[in-house]
Design an enzyme around this catalytic site. Structure first.
Site, mmCIF file in Angstrom:
data_model
loop_
_atom_site.group_PDB
_atom_site.id
_atom_site.type_symbol
_atom_site.label_atom_id
_atom_site.label_comp_id
_atom_site.label_asym_id
_atom_site.label_seq_id
_atom_site.Cartn_x
_atom_site.Cartn_y
_atom_site.Cartn_z
ATOM 1 N N HIS A 26 12.653 -25.403 55.696
ATOM 2 C CA HIS A 26 12.611 -24.859 54.336
ATOM 3 C C HIS A 26 11.438 -23.900 54.178
ATOM 4 O O HIS A 26 11.598 -22.751 53.734
ATOM 5 C CB HIS A 26 12.507 -26.012 53.333
ATOM 6 C CG HIS A 26 12.506 -25.573 51.909
ATOM 7 N ND1 HIS A 26 13.598 -25.729 51.082
ATOM 8 C CD2 HIS A 26 11.543 -24.997 51.137
ATOM 9 C CE1 HIS A 26 13.318 -25.262 49.885
ATOM 10 N NE2 HIS A 26 12.069 -24.811 49.895
ATOM 11 N N GLU A 27 10.252 -24.355 54.535
ATOM 12 C CA GLU A 27 9.056 -23.528 54.345
ATOM 13 C C GLU A 27 9.013 -22.379 55.350
ATOM 14 O O GLU A 27 8.561 -21.275 55.018
ATOM 15 C CB GLU A 27 7.795 -24.388 54.451
ATOM 16 C CG GLU A 27 7.693 -25.468 53.379
ATOM 17 C CD GLU A 27 7.799 -24.908 51.962
ATOM 18 O OE1 GLU A 27 7.334 -23.771 51.728
ATOM 19 O OE2 GLU A 27 8.357 -25.600 51.091
#
Length: 219
Positions: A26-27
């Site tokens: 995600h990051e």
């Protein structure tokens, strides 16, 4: 100890591994898309990496173990480096949830192979894959909620005209408070969780249809 955790102890190892994957991708997706649009802030701070240590937030991780959802360390983004801040902002914000959706899709495909096509797999591996699918779908929909500081709010903010955007900024602190109230009180059972569970119920049959069609064409 189970009474203090959202997940039972037997699930905990699978939850931890699934979270490492979900939060890391995600990051990384936020950082990668921002970098591609000209902002190297995340790269300079060591966040353009698939090393989970660089992305995990201890409190956010603990919160998901206790409450069922949480957060990673937000990737720093400097909008002034974007040639088209609104378009880039939307795509950077959307990249995180979409990475979770993609992870869920890929792992569901692997699960489909094991469960429906006769491939043998140890039970613990099936449990792990199930958890990866579950948590990534959960995080996909959770991050699309229109509350600051979630990605869904940032997308709405970037899509809004300047006049509306300035109004949103003025009331953002109240949105954060409302979000916290919904998370830590039983109100979440009537607001956030029906949305998350409904999303799960909608996505899984679609995944199943896609892979049943795909594999039937090749086998």
């Amino acid at each position: 100890m189970d009474q203090f955790l959202f997940f039972n102890l037997e699930e905990l190892p699978f939850v931890v591994i699934a979270l490492l994957l979900a939060f890391t991708f995600h990051e990384f997706a936020h950082a990668y898309v921002a970098y591609k649009f000209g902002d190297s802030t995340a790269k300079e701070q060591g966040r353009l990496t698939l090393n989970p240590i660089q992305h995990l937030d201890p409190i956010g991780t603990l919160f998901i173990l206790i409450a069922g959802f949480g957060w990673a360390r937000p990737v720093p983004v400097n909008r002034f480096h974007f040639k088209n801040p609104r378009l880039a902002g939307v795509l950077v914000s959307a990249a995180g949830p979409l990475s979770n959706f993609l992870l869920a899709f890929v792992f569901y495909g692997v699960l489909y192979l094991f469960v429906n096509l006769g491939y043998q797999a140890p039970p613990f591996l099936l449990d792990l894959i199930n958890m990866v699918v579950y948590l990534n779908i959960l995080l996909f929909f959770f991050n699309l909620l229109p509350f600051p500081p979630l990605d869904g709010y940032r997308i709405i903010e970037d899509l809004s005209p300047p006049r509306i955007r300035s109004k949103l900024s003025q009331y953002e602190q109240y949105g954060v408070i409302l979000f916290i109230v919904l998370v830590i009180t039983p109100l979440g059972s009537y607001t956030i969780w029906p949305f998350l569970n409904g999303g799960m119920d909608a996505v899984v049959p679609v995944f199943n249809t896609i892979f049943s069609t795909l594999f039937s064409a090749f086998i």
